[in-house]
Enzyme design. Structure first.
Site, mmCIF file in Angstrom:
data_model
loop_
_atom_site.group_PDB
_atom_site.id
_atom_site.type_symbol
_atom_site.label_atom_id
_atom_site.label_comp_id
_atom_site.label_asym_id
_atom_site.label_seq_id
_atom_site.Cartn_x
_atom_site.Cartn_y
_atom_site.Cartn_z
ATOM 1 N N LYS A 156 0.829 -1.213 0.000
ATOM 2 C CA LYS A 156 0.000 0.000 0.000
ATOM 3 C C LYS A 156 0.863 1.263 0.000
ATOM 4 O O LYS A 156 0.647 2.175 -0.796
ATOM 5 C CB LYS A 156 -0.915 0.022 1.235
ATOM 6 C CG LYS A 156 -1.926 -1.082 1.313
ATOM 7 C CD LYS A 156 -2.833 -0.915 2.508
ATOM 8 C CE LYS A 156 -2.106 -0.917 3.831
ATOM 9 N NZ LYS A 156 -1.339 -2.155 4.108
ATOM 10 N N GLU A 183 1.149 5.404 11.249
ATOM 11 C CA GLU A 183 2.078 4.483 10.598
ATOM 12 C C GLU A 183 3.457 4.586 11.248
ATOM 13 O O GLU A 183 3.701 5.417 12.104
ATOM 14 C CB GLU A 183 2.145 4.775 9.097
ATOM 15 C CG GLU A 183 0.911 4.304 8.338
ATOM 16 C CD GLU A 183 0.692 2.805 8.436
ATOM 17 O OE1 GLU A 183 1.537 2.027 7.970
ATOM 18 O OE2 GLU A 183 -0.349 2.396 9.002
ATOM 19 N N ARG A 184 4.370 3.716 10.829
ATOM 20 C CA ARG A 184 5.686 3.643 11.453
ATOM 21 C C ARG A 184 6.499 4.903 11.168
ATOM 22 O O ARG A 184 6.500 5.410 10.051
ATOM 23 C CB ARG A 184 6.445 2.410 10.936
ATOM 24 C CG ARG A 184 5.752 1.098 11.261
ATOM 25 C CD ARG A 184 6.333 -0.043 10.458
ATOM 26 N NE ARG A 184 5.612 -1.284 10.697
ATOM 27 C CZ ARG A 184 4.473 -1.611 10.080
ATOM 28 N NH1 ARG A 184 3.938 -0.799 9.188
ATOM 29 N NH2 ARG A 184 3.876 -2.753 10.356
#
Length: 459
Positions: A156, A183-184
């Site tokens: 993604k 997210e990271r």
């Protein structure tokens, strides 16, 4: 003198405060700790006439029951304008890229009134990404919302990054806003370095609330980013590209906060306010006569279950969907797009043209026929197919392989040079495959090509 109150309860990132009945704060007011004005919390709902739930945005180490707080009588205000382009900020508009303060006097609250029906407009300009499978099966128009659905590790983020690369390179006059929600931080750093290398960073404003941040920060990241997009749309009259990675984390952060506030969940386990929260965010990302906001958002699918209610709550706002498949990924076809599950409301001859529309329908029909044939082949082998079925089966494999593509942003990992393929070339090539003009080509030679002509050149 600004009204004061006190803290009466602390549970995770949710703080209970109490004010005198005549000094009740408004929803979204920012409260600060009297002893330390840098400690901020936001009023989100009332418990009674005098008690309120607040979201706290940092560590609760400095908080204690009975601590005195002051109401600023103002929601979160963030800097806006040209100065936020090329910068990374948090939900308060504070820079987190080490480049010093953002020098601007222009500020806006992160909450705004929705546009009226009279102000909303639709556009019919095709937004070309250069990604064959996306442009052909899930075309995007200016002002649309595109969702990239997929489980963990199916591509993604890299697909989103490739779209940024291709579209921003083509349309430098557009302003770009990127919301990194839950997210990271490693992925955020990689995106920053990629944009820096490609010299696209000066066109983009990045707002990060990473996985390591508390749910209150992650939840509000979406609204801060939407405010910057609205500024460029309404004040600068510019078309805006709005990227989100990952909108599912927005739903998840809201769920975490609702549990801390002891609200009754819905039957599926999510917060009862999930639909309204999605609406309050997505309804801000719309277009006017003068300018547009085109939204491209990644959506994580937990346990590869696309029926998860957090995922389903996003579908009503999308014009086009791209579904990434783990099976396709394991077969080595990248981007790992499920061509049959991906769709678009723009597959309409009045919007994309009759040629594109008819070719897409024929391609979908071929792929649907091949699904049954694939089951037969897995049981008794390809040799048992009739001559006609063999042709259908073979052309479907060629079409799937043709839809693979090398990405510019993955050149270092794959060793393959990135390809940008215009939509007219894709339509022409697909027609050739459907009409049997590529039957003589080896299906393996169609993997990771740009144009079909490359397969003939490399025979």
């Amino acid at each position: 003198m600004k009204p004061t109150g006190k803290i009466t309860g602390i549970e995770g990132q949710v703080i209970t405060v109490e004010f005198d009945s005549g000094n009740a704060p408004l929803t979204h007011d920012i409260l600060i700790l009297k002893d330390d004005p840098s400690v901020r919390m936001e009023v989100v709902s009332s418990i009674s006439e005098t008690q309120f739930f607040c979201l706290f945005f940092s560590s609760t180490d400095k908080l204690y029951r009975g601590a005195e707080i002051i109401n600023t009588n103002s929601p979160i205000q963030i800097p806006v304008g040209e100065e936020v382009l090329g910068r990374i900020i948090n939900i308060f508009g504070e820079p987190i890229d080490g480049k010093g303060p953002i020098k601007t006097d222009k500020k806006m609250p992160i909450y705004s009134e929705h546009l009226t029906y009279e102000d909303v407009a639709t556009h019919t300009e095709f937004l070309e990404t250069g990604i064959k499978a996306l442009d052909f099966f899930s075309p995007v128009l200016k002002g649309d919302k595109l969702g990239l659905f997929g489980g963990a590790g199916v591509g993604k983020t890299i697909l989103l990054t490739e779209i940024i690369h291709n579209v921003v390179t083509l349309a430098p006059k557009r302003s770009v806003v990127f919301a990194g929600i839950g997210e990271r931080s490693r992925e955020g750093q990689e995106l920053y370095e990629t944009l820096l290398t490609q010299k696209s960073l000066p066109l983009i404003s990045l707002i990060f609330g990473t996985m390591g941040d508390n749910p209150a920060m992650r939840f509000r990241t979406a609204f801060t980013a939407a405010t910057i997009a609205e500024y460029f749309r309404d004040q600068s009259d510019r078309d805006v590209l709005f990227f989100i990675d990952n909108i599912f984390r927005f739903a998840l952060a809201g769920n975490e906060l609702s549990m801390l506030m002891n609200t009754i969940p819905s039957e599926d386990g999510y917060q009862a306010t999930l639909a309204s929260e999605m609406g309050s965010f997505h309804e801000r990302l719309i277009s006017t006569e003068k300018s547009s906001i085109t939204t491209i958002e990644a959506i994580y699918i937990p346990n590869d279950d696309i029926l998860d209610q957090g995922v389903q709550s996003i579908f009503p706002y999308l014009d086009s969907t791209v579904v990434l498949s783990r099976n396709v990924y394991q077969e080595g076809r990248l981007p790992a797009i499920d061509l049959l599950k991906s769709s678009s409301s723009n597959l309409n001859p009045d919007l994309i043209g009759l040629d594109h529309y008819q070719t897409a329908l024929q391609a979908q029909a071929l792929l649907k026929q091949s699904v049954t044939l694939e089951r037969i082949v897995s049981l008794i082998g390809e040799a048992e197919l009739s001559a006609e079925d063999k042709i259908i089966y073979d052309r479907a494999k060629k079409l799937k392989n043709y839809m693979t593509q090398s990405f510019f942003v993955a050149e270092a990992q794959t060793g393959r040079k990135g390809k940008f393929v215009p939509i007219n070339t894709t339509i022409s090539d697909v027609k050739q495959i459907l009409e049997g003009k590529a039957d003589e080509l080896d299906e393996e030679k169609l993997m990771f090509l740009g144009e079909l002509a490359e397969a003939r050149t490399n025979k």
